[in-house]
Design a protein around this motif. Structure first.
Motif, PDB file in Angstrom:
ATOM      1  N   ASP A  78       3.930  -0.169  -4.479  1.00 54.62           N
ATOM      2  CA  ASP A  78       4.275   0.909  -3.554  1.00 54.62           C
ATOM      3  C   ASP A  78       4.874   0.370  -2.263  1.00 54.62           C
ATOM      4  OD1 ASP A  78       3.534   3.076  -5.167  1.00 54.62           O
ATOM      5  OD2 ASP A  78       1.434   2.874  -4.614  1.00 54.62           O
ATOM      6  N   LEU A  79       4.389  -0.777  -1.818  1.00 52.15           N
ATOM      7  CA  LEU A  79       4.910  -1.363  -0.582  1.00 52.15           C
ATOM      8  C   LEU A  79       6.393  -1.693  -0.693  1.00 52.15           C
ATOM      9  CD1 LEU A  79       2.302  -3.837   0.954  1.00 52.15           C
ATOM     10  CD2 LEU A  79       2.940  -1.573   1.725  1.00 52.15           C
ATOM     11  N   LYS A  80       6.853  -2.032  -1.881  1.00 48.75           N
ATOM     12  CA  LYS A  80       8.265  -2.364  -2.066  1.00 48.75           C
ATOM     13  C   LYS A  80       9.168  -1.189  -1.704  1.00 48.75           C
ATOM     14  CE  LYS A  80       7.173  -5.604  -5.801  1.00 48.75           C
ATOM     15  NZ  LYS A  80       7.272  -5.875  -7.269  1.00 48.75           N
ATOM     16  N   ASN A  81       8.657   0.029  -1.901  1.00 49.70           N
ATOM     17  CA  ASN A  81       9.433   1.231  -1.579  1.00 49.70           C
ATOM     18  C   ASN A  81       9.193   1.725  -0.154  1.00 49.70           C
ATOM     19  OD1 ASN A  81      10.432   1.412  -4.281  1.00 49.70           O
ATOM     20  ND2 ASN A  81       8.488   2.340  -4.910  1.00 49.70           N
ATOM     21  N   LEU A  82       8.362   0.999   0.598  1.00 46.82           N
ATOM     22  CA  LEU A  82       8.000   1.439   1.945  1.00 46.82           C
ATOM     23  C   LEU A  82       8.432   0.443   3.010  1.00 46.82           C
ATOM     24  CD1 LEU A  82       4.455   2.797   1.068  1.00 46.82           C
ATOM     25  CD2 LEU A  82       6.419   4.179   1.745  1.00 46.82           C
ATOM     26  N   LYS A  83       9.418  -0.372   2.681  1.00 43.62           N
ATOM     27  CA  LYS A  83       9.947  -1.323   3.653  1.00 43.62           C
ATOM     28  C   LYS A  83      10.479  -0.565   4.868  1.00 43.62           C
ATOM     29  CE  LYS A  83      13.472  -4.908   4.276  1.00 43.62           C
ATOM     30  NZ  LYS A  83      14.572  -5.679   3.633  1.00 43.62           N
ATOM     31  N   GLY A  84      10.079  -1.001   6.057  1.00 39.19           N
ATOM     32  CA  GLY A  84      10.525  -0.363   7.285  1.00 39.19           C
ATOM     33  C   GLY A  84       9.660   0.789   7.751  1.00 39.19           C
ATOM     34  N   VAL A  85       8.719   1.213   6.912  1.00 38.58           N
ATOM     35  CA  VAL A  85       7.819   2.311   7.284  1.00 38.58           C
ATOM     36  C   VAL A  85       6.596   1.734   8.005  1.00 38.58           C
ATOM     37  CG1 VAL A  85       6.399   4.223   6.454  1.00 38.58           C
ATOM     38  CG2 VAL A  85       8.556   3.659   5.293  1.00 38.58           C
ATOM     39  N   PRO A  86       6.266   2.246   9.189  1.00 38.42           N
ATOM     40  CA  PRO A  86       5.048   1.777   9.870  1.00 38.42           C
ATOM     41  C   PRO A  86       3.821   2.172   9.046  1.00 38.42           C
ATOM     42  CG  PRO A  86       6.482   2.989  11.367  1.00 38.42           C
ATOM     43  CD  PRO A  86       6.982   3.260   9.986  1.00 38.42           C
ATOM     44  N   LEU A  87       3.088   1.187   8.597  1.00 36.66           N
ATOM     45  CA  LEU A  87       1.945   1.457   7.726  1.00 36.66           C
ATOM     46  C   LEU A  87       0.653   0.922   8.317  1.00 36.66           C
ATOM     47  CD1 LEU A  87       3.396   0.497   4.223  1.00 36.66           C
ATOM     48  CD2 LEU A  87       3.140   2.804   5.175  1.00 36.66           C
ATOM     49  N   ARG A  88      -0.420   1.649   8.057  1.00 35.70           N
ATOM     50  CA  ARG A  88      -1.763   1.130   8.287  1.00 35.70           C
ATOM     51  C   ARG A  88      -2.263   0.618   6.942  1.00 35.70           C
ATOM     52  NH1 ARG A  88      -5.316   5.697   9.452  1.00 35.70           N
ATOM     53  NH2 ARG A  88      -4.685   5.572  11.642  1.00 35.70           N
ATOM     54  N   LEU A  89      -2.698  -0.621   6.893  1.00 35.88           N
ATOM     55  CA  LEU A  89      -3.201  -1.199   5.653  1.00 35.88           C
ATOM     56  C   LEU A  89      -4.716  -1.338   5.742  1.00 35.88           C
ATOM     57  CD1 LEU A  89      -0.471  -3.930   5.055  1.00 35.88           C
ATOM     58  CD2 LEU A  89      -0.504  -1.545   4.297  1.00 35.88           C
ATOM     59  N   VAL A  90      -5.403  -0.824   4.725  1.00 40.84           N
ATOM     60  CA  VAL A  90      -6.863  -0.823   4.706  1.00 40.84           C
ATOM     61  C   VAL A  90      -7.352  -1.286   3.338  1.00 40.84           C
ATOM     62  CG1 VAL A  90      -6.938   1.115   6.332  1.00 40.84           C
ATOM     63  CG2 VAL A  90      -7.045   1.568   3.879  1.00 40.84           C
ATOM     64  N   LYS A  91      -8.644  -1.565   3.257  1.00 35.21           N
ATOM     65  CA  LYS A  91      -9.213  -1.936   1.953  1.00 35.21           C
ATOM     66  C   LYS A  91      -9.409  -0.697   1.085  1.00 35.21           C
ATOM     67  CE  LYS A  91     -11.619  -6.079   3.615  1.00 35.21           C
ATOM     68  NZ  LYS A  91     -12.899  -6.808   3.684  1.00 35.21           N
ATOM     69  N   GLY A  92      -9.872   0.421   1.676  1.00 32.19           N
ATOM     70  CA  GLY A  92     -10.115   1.648   0.929  1.00 32.19           C
ATOM     71  C   GLY A  92     -11.554   2.101   1.078  1.00 32.19           C
ATOM     72  N   ALA A  93     -11.753   3.415   1.281  1.00 30.05           N
ATOM     73  CA  ALA A  93     -13.090   3.910   1.613  1.00 30.05           C
ATOM     74  C   ALA A  93     -13.643   4.949   0.638  1.00 30.05           C
ATOM     75  CB  ALA A  93     -13.085   4.501   3.021  1.00 30.05           C
ATOM     76  N   TYR A  94     -12.871   5.320  -0.389  1.00 29.68           N
ATOM     77  CA  TYR A  94     -13.340   6.337  -1.327  1.00 29.68           C
ATOM     78  C   TYR A  94     -13.857   5.676  -2.603  1.00 29.68           C
ATOM     79  CZ  TYR A  94     -10.906   9.716   1.659  1.00 29.68           C
ATOM     80  OH  TYR A  94     -10.497  10.475   2.722  1.00 29.68           O
ATOM     81  N   LYS A  95     -14.642   6.418  -3.353  1.00 26.70           N
ATOM     82  CA  LYS A  95     -15.126   5.916  -4.643  1.00 26.70           C
ATOM     83  C   LYS A  95     -14.059   6.222  -5.681  1.00 26.70           C
ATOM     84  CE  LYS A  95     -18.849   6.373  -8.040  1.00 26.70           C
ATOM     85  NZ  LYS A  95     -18.865   4.929  -8.315  1.00 26.70           N
ATOM     86  N   GLU A  96     -13.436   5.174  -6.240  1.00 24.65           N
ATOM     87  CA  GLU A  96     -12.352   5.360  -7.183  1.00 24.65           C
ATOM     88  C   GLU A  96     -12.671   4.712  -8.532  1.00 24.65           C
ATOM     89  OE1 GLU A  96      -9.997   7.308  -6.614  1.00 24.65           O
ATOM     90  OE2 GLU A  96      -9.702   7.421  -4.444  1.00 24.65           O
ATOM     91  N   SER A  97     -12.044   5.218  -9.557  1.00 21.01           N
ATOM     92  CA  SER A  97     -12.265   4.733 -10.916  1.00 21.01           C
ATOM     93  C   SER A  97     -11.690   3.335 -11.113  1.00 21.01           C
ATOM     94  CB  SER A  97     -11.607   5.704 -11.901  1.00 21.01           C
ATOM     95  OG  SER A  97     -11.480   5.124 -13.174  1.00 21.01           O
TER      96      SER A  97
END
Length: 305
Positions: free
Chosen positions: A171-190
């Protein structure tokens, strides 16, 4: 094992609509006042001013969960607009964070987009930036699609990418130039969509941080993990990445001493400051993240302050 059970328990509670409704009546009890900066715009602006005086910049988030009718989404939108206006009038150094579900995503996509457009227009007029918080995986694809649509007219909007998702690097490859916040993740996911092992999440987190920085994109590293923070500092020095291209972010009420230390070293530290009556879900997710937060909350509950 105990830590995993504790995390799952509080994540389960965070989605309980009955408890969420009751929490609005309780007020900021159970220690929540230590991590939520009040229930009104006036209260949060006052907190932001105090943080600015310490050299910290901020982003504020009007909390909201389980928005299932258009009137609630409209009310949430109005509060976001009023918050941006209050930021401009007060002169504080602060952005705005929003959740698309609070603005009506689960009701009607077009309603949500129209509400975002209202917010972004005010942000544009007041020269401010709006961050779309990433929610659980069921909203992931829609969030990225809406972001792309909004950025056609508003470059002052970004979002969040969570490192525990397998697809984060792609996904990051398609978001070049976009200001992003990068996190580990806080929800319970499969396990079908997300890493479950801490070591794998940490490894992917560092990978996507480096990936986004090397494209020259502005990057917000949102973490309380001192090991991650030090590795990012070292990587940026080794690759001549200027301090103006990235910032660190932490949550209001956590590791205040570390936040101020990072500022003293010449880095930008942005504090995520939540406010509002609908604080319950946010607070439960904070308790789920680290077992230490439970004792932290209990101290707040029984404190005489």
């Amino acid at each position: 094992m105990v830590e995993k059970i504790s995390k799952n328990f509080f994540l389960y509670l965070s989605k309980n609509k009955v408890l969420n409704k009751g929490a609005k009546k309780w007020g900021l009890k159970l220690g929540a006042s230590q991590v939520v900066a009040g229930t009104t715009i006036h209260q949060v602006i006052k907190v932001v001013k105090g943080l600015n005086q310490k050299g910290l910049v901020c982003t504020v988030d009007h909390l909201g969960e389980f928005v299932m009718n258009p009137a609630e989404a409209t009310e949430a939108t109005d509060i976001c607009v009023q918050t941006l206006e209050a930021i401009a009038v007060s002169g504080v150094n602060c952005n705005l964070s929003v959740k698309l579900t609070q603005l009506g995503l689960d009701i009607d996509r077009s309603l949500c987009v129209n509400n975002m457009l209202k917010i972004l227009e005010v942000a544009k007029k007041t020269n401010n930036f709006v961050r779309i918080d990433m929610e659980d995986y069921s909203h992931y694809e829609q969030t990225l699609e809406i972001l792309a649509e909004l950025r056609q007219s508003y470059p002052n909007v970004g979002t969040v990418i969570q490192a525990y998702f397998y697809r984060a690097q792609d996904d990051l490859k398609n978001l070049k130039g976009v200001p992003l916040r990068l996190v580990k993740g806080a929800y319970k996911e499969s396990g079908e969509v997300a890493y479950q092992n801490k070591e794998e999440i940490d490894e992917n987190y560092l990978t996507i941080i480096k990936q986004h920085l090397l494209t020259g994109s502005y990057t917000a590293i949102a973490s309380h993990d001192h090991v991650i923070i030090e590795k990012v500092k070292q990587f940026c020095k080794e690759n001549n990445i200027p301090k103006t291209q990235f910032e660190f972010q932490m949550l209001y009420g956590f590791r205040a001493d570390v936040q101020e230390e990072i500022v003293s070293q010449g880095y930008t530290m942005r504090v995520y400051v939540p406010f509002g009556k609908d604080w319950y879900g946010y607070f439960m997710r904070r308790l789920a993240e680290r077992p230490q937060n439970v004792s932290f909350a209990l101290r707040g509950l029984f404190s005489k302050k």
